[in-house]
Scaffold this motif. Structure first.
Motif, PDB file in Angstrom:
ATOM      1  N   SER A  40       0.831  -1.206   0.000  1.00 24.93           N
ATOM      2  CA  SER A  40       0.000   0.000   0.000  1.00 24.93           C
ATOM      3  C   SER A  40       0.863   1.252   0.000  1.00 24.93           C
ATOM      4  O   SER A  40       2.043   1.217   0.356  1.00 24.93           O
ATOM      5  CB  SER A  40      -0.939   0.011   1.208  1.00 24.93           C
ATOM      6  OG  SER A  40      -0.185   0.078   2.405  1.00 24.93           O
ATOM      7  N   VAL A  41       0.251   2.347  -0.423  1.00 27.58           N
ATOM      8  CA  VAL A  41       0.882   3.660  -0.385  1.00 27.58           C
ATOM      9  C   VAL A  41      -0.158   4.679   0.078  1.00 27.58           C
ATOM     10  O   VAL A  41      -1.355   4.530  -0.188  1.00 27.58           O
ATOM     11  CB  VAL A  41       1.455   4.095  -1.752  1.00 27.58           C
ATOM     12  CG1 VAL A  41       2.580   3.187  -2.192  1.00 27.58           C
ATOM     13  CG2 VAL A  41       0.386   4.184  -2.818  1.00 27.58           C
ATOM     14  N   THR A  42       0.316   5.700   0.767  1.00 26.99           N
ATOM     15  CA  THR A  42      -0.522   6.836   1.154  1.00 26.99           C
ATOM     16  C   THR A  42       0.098   8.075   0.535  1.00 26.99           C
ATOM     17  O   THR A  42       1.310   8.293   0.653  1.00 26.99           O
ATOM     18  CB  THR A  42      -0.593   6.986   2.682  1.00 26.99           C
ATOM     19  OG1 THR A  42      -1.138   5.784   3.244  1.00 26.99           O
ATOM     20  CG2 THR A  42      -1.462   8.166   3.087  1.00 26.99           C
ATOM     21  N   ILE A  43      -0.737   8.863  -0.151  1.00 30.58           N
ATOM     22  CA  ILE A  43      -0.251  10.089  -0.783  1.00 30.58           C
ATOM     23  C   ILE A  43      -1.063  11.280  -0.303  1.00 30.58           C
ATOM     24  O   ILE A  43      -2.207  11.140   0.133  1.00 30.58           O
ATOM     25  CB  ILE A  43      -0.276  10.010  -2.330  1.00 30.58           C
ATOM     26  CG1 ILE A  43      -1.707   9.841  -2.855  1.00 30.58           C
ATOM     27  CG2 ILE A  43       0.629   8.913  -2.835  1.00 30.58           C
ATOM     28  CD1 ILE A  43      -1.824   9.978  -4.369  1.00 30.58           C
ATOM     29  N   THR A  44      -0.453  12.459  -0.409  1.00 33.70           N
ATOM     30  CA  THR A  44      -1.123  13.715  -0.091  1.00 33.70           C
ATOM     31  C   THR A  44      -0.805  14.720  -1.191  1.00 33.70           C
ATOM     32  O   THR A  44       0.205  14.589  -1.874  1.00 33.70           O
ATOM     33  CB  THR A  44      -0.684  14.271   1.278  1.00 33.70           C
ATOM     34  OG1 THR A  44      -1.424  15.470   1.555  1.00 33.70           O
ATOM     35  CG2 THR A  44       0.801  14.579   1.323  1.00 33.70           C
ATOM     36  N   GLY A  45      -1.661  15.707  -1.294  1.00 34.30           N
ATOM     37  CA  GLY A  45      -1.425  16.786  -2.253  1.00 34.30           C
ATOM     38  C   GLY A  45      -0.932  18.051  -1.583  1.00 34.30           C
ATOM     39  O   GLY A  45      -0.781  19.081  -2.237  1.00 34.30           O
ATOM     40  N   LEU A  46      -0.700  17.993  -0.271  1.00 28.34           N
ATOM     41  CA  LEU A  46      -0.208  19.138   0.501  1.00 28.34           C
ATOM     42  C   LEU A  46      -1.110  20.357   0.337  1.00 28.34           C
ATOM     43  O   LEU A  46      -0.651  21.491   0.316  1.00 28.34           O
ATOM     44  CB  LEU A  46       1.237  19.482   0.125  1.00 28.34           C
ATOM     45  CG  LEU A  46       2.247  18.366   0.378  1.00 28.34           C
ATOM     46  CD1 LEU A  46       3.623  18.759  -0.161  1.00 28.34           C
ATOM     47  CD2 LEU A  46       2.320  18.034   1.866  1.00 28.34           C
ATOM     48  N   GLY A  47      -2.417  20.092   0.191  1.00 27.71           N
ATOM     49  CA  GLY A  47      -3.390  21.177   0.127  1.00 27.71           C
ATOM     50  C   GLY A  47      -3.657  21.756  -1.236  1.00 27.71           C
ATOM     51  O   GLY A  47      -4.455  22.688  -1.354  1.00 27.71           O
ATOM     52  N   VAL A  48      -3.033  21.229  -2.302  1.00 25.59           N
ATOM     53  CA  VAL A  48      -3.307  21.785  -3.629  1.00 25.59           C
ATOM     54  C   VAL A  48      -4.682  21.318  -4.122  1.00 25.59           C
ATOM     55  O   VAL A  48      -5.113  20.208  -3.841  1.00 25.59           O
ATOM     56  CB  VAL A  48      -2.197  21.447  -4.657  1.00 25.59           C
ATOM     57  CG1 VAL A  48      -0.868  22.030  -4.236  1.00 25.59           C
ATOM     58  CG2 VAL A  48      -2.089  19.967  -4.883  1.00 25.59           C
ATOM     59  N   GLU A  49      -5.335  22.177  -4.843  1.00 25.02           N
ATOM     60  CA  GLU A  49      -6.715  21.941  -5.251  1.00 25.02           C
ATOM     61  C   GLU A  49      -6.929  20.683  -6.098  1.00 25.02           C
ATOM     62  O   GLU A  49      -7.887  19.943  -5.853  1.00 25.02           O
ATOM     63  CB  GLU A  49      -7.253  23.172  -5.983  1.00 25.02           C
ATOM     64  CG  GLU A  49      -8.739  23.107  -6.244  1.00 25.02           C
ATOM     65  CD  GLU A  49      -9.267  24.388  -6.870  1.00 25.02           C
ATOM     66  OE1 GLU A  49     -10.277  24.293  -7.580  1.00 25.02           O
ATOM     67  OE2 GLU A  49      -8.678  25.471  -6.653  1.00 25.02           O
TER      68      GLU A  49
END
Length: 196
Positions: A40-49
């Protein structure tokens, strides 16, 4: 057939092959539970729309499944948070019960997932199908042109903090008579940039 979508973000957490003896991979004593092992992987967009829009779209897909399963119970799912930003986790089991493998193409468990033969000796009623395969890629930018090419990579070179594009799918799985679980499924990982 399934719909495969793409989402970009920064890796927050990874649990990727290969399986190694020195990584304390716990092979369950009950070999029927071996089916639960996954990457598995967890990703984020750091708040970008655009990433937040992707998380909202995943919630819409969940709600569509929920509406389709009227009279059944779909376990609650929602995007998570990592460092106050939305995040999404995608995974894929290494194995499938052999009873669901009839006529399905098999994948090669030994090359990427289990090259050190940690898991294979414990298999009895499970198989590694093409359905369980995750592909690993890296974009290669060419300095003399605007074009990029892509090369296959080993998953142990993928680290947290890396900018990636995931190919993902969504499905539900039945648990018991009336319970279902929403599964955001990992299909492929492509490193876009190792520089953060």
């Amino acid at each position: 057939e399934e719909l495969v979508l793409r989402v970009q973000g920064f890796l927050v957490d990874t649990s990727l092959p290969p399986l190694r003896r020195d990584q304390c991979v716990l092979i369950p004593a009950n070999t029927h539970r071996i089916i639960d092992l996954k990457q598995s992987v967890t990703i984020t967009g750091l708040g970008v729309e655009p990433f937040d829009d992707a998380a909202a779209a995943a919630m819409v897909i969940y709600n569509q499944f929920s509406a389709h399963l009227k009279g059944h119970h779909l376990r609650t799912w929602q995007p998570e948070h990592a460092n106050a930003h939305l995040s999404l986790t995608f995974g894929n089991r290494y194995l499938t019960p052999v009873k669901f493998a009839d006529g399905e193409p098999h994948g090669d468990l030994s090359e990427v997932v289990d090259p050190f033969n940690v898991l294979r000796p414990h298999l009895s009623s499970q198989v590694h199908l093409q359905e369980n395969v995750v592909e690993y890629w890296e974009r290669q930018a060419h300095t003399c042109s605007q074009r990029s090419s892509f090369k296959r990579i080993k998953p142990d070179t993928i680290m947290s903090g890396t900018m990636v594009e995931l190919q993902v799918a969504f499905t539900v799985a039945k648990l018991g008579r009336h319970d279902y679980i929403f599964l955001p499924k990992l299909r492929a990982i492509c490193i876009l940039s190792r520089v953060v």
